[in-house]
Structures are given as C-alpha cells and as structure tokens.
Design a protein around this motif. Structure first.
Motif, PDB file in Angstrom:
ATOM      1  N   LEU A 144      18.741  -1.869 -11.989  1.00  0.00           N
ATOM      2  CA  LEU A 144      19.013  -0.493 -11.583  1.00  0.00           C
ATOM      3  C   LEU A 144      19.998  -0.480 -10.422  1.00  0.00           C
ATOM      4  N   LEU A 145      19.786  -1.411  -9.495  1.00  0.00           N
ATOM      5  CA  LEU A 145      20.618  -1.495  -8.302  1.00  0.00           C
ATOM      6  C   LEU A 145      21.228  -2.891  -8.178  1.00  0.00           C
ATOM      7  N   PRO A 146      22.402  -3.083  -8.734  1.00  0.00           N
ATOM      8  CA  PRO A 146      23.078  -4.361  -8.494  1.00  0.00           C
ATOM      9  C   PRO A 146      23.502  -4.441  -7.024  1.00  0.00           C
ATOM     10  N   THR A 147      24.047  -5.532  -6.607  1.00  0.00           N
ATOM     11  CA  THR A 147      24.409  -5.698  -5.200  1.00  0.00           C
ATOM     12  C   THR A 147      25.383  -4.608  -4.756  1.00  0.00           C
ATOM     13  N   ALA A 148      25.144  -4.118  -3.544  1.00  0.00           N
ATOM     14  CA  ALA A 148      25.935  -3.079  -2.876  1.00  0.00           C
ATOM     15  C   ALA A 148      25.891  -1.728  -3.587  1.00  0.00           C
ATOM     16  N   ALA A 149      24.942  -1.528  -4.488  1.00  0.00           N
ATOM     17  CA  ALA A 149      24.780  -0.219  -5.134  1.00  0.00           C
ATOM     18  C   ALA A 149      24.008   0.706  -4.199  1.00  0.00           C
ATOM     19  N   LEU A 150      24.378   1.972  -4.236  1.00  0.00           N
ATOM     20  CA  LEU A 150      23.759   2.978  -3.376  1.00  0.00           C
ATOM     21  C   LEU A 150      23.151   4.077  -4.239  1.00  0.00           C
ATOM     22  N   ALA A 151      21.844   4.277  -4.084  1.00  0.00           N
ATOM     23  CA  ALA A 151      21.155   5.369  -4.775  1.00  0.00           C
ATOM     24  C   ALA A 151      20.961   6.507  -3.778  1.00  0.00           C
ATOM     25  N   ARG A 152      21.308   7.710  -4.205  1.00  0.00           N
ATOM     26  CA  ARG A 152      21.154   8.903  -3.366  1.00  0.00           C
ATOM     27  C   ARG A 152      20.048   9.764  -3.956  1.00  0.00           C
ATOM     28  N   LEU A 153      19.019  10.026  -3.152  1.00  0.00           N
ATOM     29  CA  LEU A 153      17.872  10.790  -3.610  1.00  0.00           C
ATOM     30  C   LEU A 153      17.651  12.005  -2.732  1.00  0.00           C
ATOM     31  N   GLU A 154      17.349  13.130  -3.361  1.00  0.00           N
ATOM     32  CA  GLU A 154      16.875  14.295  -2.634  1.00  0.00           C
ATOM     33  C   GLU A 154      15.372  14.151  -2.518  1.00  0.00           C
ATOM     34  N   MET A 155      14.877  14.296  -1.295  1.00  0.00           N
ATOM     35  CA  MET A 155      13.486  14.001  -0.986  1.00  0.00           C
ATOM     36  C   MET A 155      12.730  15.253  -0.560  1.00  0.00           C
ATOM     37  N   PRO A 156      11.396  15.214  -0.701  1.00  0.00           N
ATOM     38  CA  PRO A 156      10.579  16.317  -0.176  1.00  0.00           C
ATOM     39  C   PRO A 156      10.648  16.372   1.342  1.00  0.00           C
ATOM     40  N   ASP A 157      10.105  17.419   1.904  1.00  0.00           N
ATOM     41  CA  ASP A 157      10.207  17.674   3.333  1.00  0.00           C
ATOM     42  C   ASP A 157       9.382  16.732   4.206  1.00  0.00           C
ATOM     43  N   ASP A 158       8.384  16.069   3.647  1.00  0.00           N
ATOM     44  CA  ASP A 158       7.470  15.256   4.449  1.00  0.00           C
ATOM     45  C   ASP A 158       7.592  13.783   4.042  1.00  0.00           C
ATOM     46  N   TRP A 159       8.120  12.958   4.944  1.00  0.00           N
ATOM     47  CA  TRP A 159       8.276  11.528   4.659  1.00  0.00           C
ATOM     48  C   TRP A 159       6.937  10.846   4.405  1.00  0.00           C
ATOM     49  N   SER A 160       5.867  11.415   4.905  1.00  0.00           N
ATOM     50  CA  SER A 160       4.567  10.747   4.792  1.00  0.00           C
ATOM     51  C   SER A 160       3.783  11.145   3.541  1.00  0.00           C
ATOM     52  N   ASP A 161       4.331  12.023   2.731  1.00  0.00           N
ATOM     53  CA  ASP A 161       3.629  12.470   1.531  1.00  0.00           C
ATOM     54  C   ASP A 161       4.535  12.298   0.311  1.00  0.00           C
ATOM     55  N   LEU A 162       4.804  11.048  -0.029  1.00  0.00           N
ATOM     56  CA  LEU A 162       5.707  10.742  -1.138  1.00  0.00           C
ATOM     57  C   LEU A 162       4.889  10.269  -2.342  1.00  0.00           C
ATOM     58  N   THR A 163       4.833  11.104  -3.332  1.00  0.00           N
ATOM     59  CA  THR A 163       4.051  10.821  -4.534  1.00  0.00           C
ATOM     60  C   THR A 163       4.988  10.371  -5.655  1.00  0.00           C
ATOM     61  N   PRO A 164       4.460   9.728  -6.688  1.00  0.00           N
ATOM     62  CA  PRO A 164       5.318   9.298  -7.800  1.00  0.00           C
ATOM     63  C   PRO A 164       6.096  10.476  -8.384  1.00  0.00           C
ATOM     64  N   GLY A 165       7.411  10.277  -8.535  1.00  0.00           N
ATOM     65  CA  GLY A 165       8.263  11.299  -9.130  1.00  0.00           C
ATOM     66  C   GLY A 165       8.610  12.463  -8.225  1.00  0.00           C
ATOM     67  N   CYS A 166       8.374  12.339  -6.915  1.00  0.00           N
ATOM     68  CA  CYS A 166       8.584  13.460  -5.991  1.00  0.00           C
ATOM     69  C   CYS A 166      10.050  13.691  -5.636  1.00  0.00           C
ATOM     70  N   ALA A 167      10.900  12.725  -5.895  1.00  0.00           N
ATOM     71  CA  ALA A 167      12.309  12.823  -5.506  1.00  0.00           C
ATOM     72  C   ALA A 167      13.184  13.096  -6.722  1.00  0.00           C
ATOM     73  N   GLN A 168      14.392  13.538  -6.422  1.00  0.00           N
ATOM     74  CA  GLN A 168      15.365  13.758  -7.491  1.00  0.00           C
ATOM     75  C   GLN A 168      16.558  12.842  -7.245  1.00  0.00           C
ATOM     76  N   LEU A 169      16.905  12.070  -8.268  1.00  0.00           N
ATOM     77  CA  LEU A 169      18.060  11.180  -8.168  1.00  0.00           C
ATOM     78  C   LEU A 169      19.329  12.010  -8.274  1.00  0.00           C
ATOM     79  N   VAL A 170      20.177  11.929  -7.266  1.00  0.00           N
ATOM     80  CA  VAL A 170      21.465  12.619  -7.291  1.00  0.00           C
ATOM     81  C   VAL A 170      22.473  11.740  -8.024  1.00  0.00           C
ATOM     82  N   ASN A 171      22.564  10.477  -7.606  1.00  0.00           N
ATOM     83  CA  ASN A 171      23.456   9.537  -8.287  1.00  0.00           C
ATOM     84  C   ASN A 171      23.213   8.115  -7.784  1.00  0.00           C
ATOM     85  N   ILE A 172      23.771   7.193  -8.530  1.00  0.00           N
ATOM     86  CA  ILE A 172      23.837   5.792  -8.112  1.00  0.00           C
ATOM     87  C   ILE A 172      25.307   5.426  -8.136  1.00  0.00           C
TER      88      ILE A 172
END
Length: 181
Positions: A144-172
């Motif tokens: 999914l992430l070869p060397t030097a690949a950057l994944a950009r994710l939109e995240m929920p408002d609380d860093w401490s409450d990250l559940t499976p599937g909570c983020a949205q992939l913007v791009n790699i």
C-alpha cells in the motif's frame, strides 16, 4: 431544483509517510542504523517540496528515530521549512503494531490539526487499513505504501477516539509521480 449534499470536511488530517528507500548494501550495524540509499536521498526532499507546494505543512511531525526514518524526516522537513528541532522522535514507532500507533495518536495534543507520522512497514500500512477500512488498494507489488509514499487522511475531531474505518483516504502520493524541481 436539485441540491447536492454538502461535503463535510473533517477537521484534522493525518499524513502517513513511509521512510524513503534504505540502503541494504551499506555497513550499518543492524536494521535500526540502516541509512537511506541514493534513491531515498533523492525522493525524500521531493516529497517535502511537493507537500509544501500543496499546502500540506503539518502542525506536528512525529517520526521513528531509526536512521532511515530520521534522514527522511529531516529532508522532508527541510522542504517544508519545518524546524527540525520541533520534530518529536518516538522510539515506539519503530517496529510498532497498530495498537502502538493508535496509542501514540491518542497522546497527540488536541490543537494538532495536521500531523505527519513517519514510520515503517508493516505497522503504518496496517494503521492505514485500520483507519480507512477497505477503501484502499494495494499496488502491483503488493504494498500500500512503498518507500517515500505519503497517505493523506481526513480524520475525526478526537485523536483519542479512532475506531476502524473512522478516517477518509484523500490520496496516496508516490514519489515517482512527482515532478523534479
């Protein structure tokens, strides 16, 4: 009239960067000390310059202190005009499992809106899959992430409450797709 639903933007972003290509043929004393290869030394600054052009300048950079991650982070930060003294070097990222990385994210300051996490496979790939679910596909080489690949994710408002599937992939973004400057 037909109104489109507004797109809700999540207030936080996580930028997950795998370290650049490392040198397997060098004289490093163990895996932790393995430096960047020639290609890695070329790719890391390109990623940093691209991030800067795209306005992806993080509030906080957290990196593995392993030599290849350290060199990647320093080169990227130079391109971002991000002070290297401000980087948080966290040993827990090296050989981290998803639970370790989630624990690290849970400890992030609440005011950190955009965070760059620099680490290693398989942990960061597993974190990516955990956060976005099945909304990601492997490349031809099975990574999914070869060397030097950057994944950009939109995240929920609380860093401490990250559940499976909570983020949205913007791009790699892969370094081979970036223009040379």
């Amino acid at each position: 009239m037909n109104y489109a639903e507004p797109i809700l933007r999540m207030p936080r972003e996580l930028l997950i960067l795998r370290h650049a290509k490392s040198d397997w043929d060098g004289n490093a004393q163990g895996d932790f000390a393995r430096p960047l290869a020639k290609r890695g030394k070329k790719d890391a600054p390109r990623v940093g310059a691209w991030m800067y052009r795209e306005g992806l300048v993080p509030d906080l950079v957290v990196s593995s202190p392993a030599e290849r991650a350290r060199q990647t982070t320093q080169a990227v930060c130079k391109g971002l005009d991000y002070k290297r003294k401000a980087v948080v070097w966290d040993q827990a990222i090296y050989e981290a499992a998803v639970a370790d990385l989630l624990g690290l994210l849970a400890r992030l300051p609440a005011n950190a809106k955009t965070v760059l996490l620099v680490g290693h496979n398989p942990g960061i790939e597993e974190l990516l899959v955990y956060l976005v679910g099945d909304d990601v596909s492997e490349l031809d080489d099975g990574k999914l992430l070869p060397t030097a690949a950057l994944a950009r994710l939109e995240m929920p408002d609380d860093w401490s409450d990250l559940t499976p599937g909570c983020a949205q992939l913007v791009n790699i973004t892969l370094p081979k797709t970036l223009r040379n400057d």
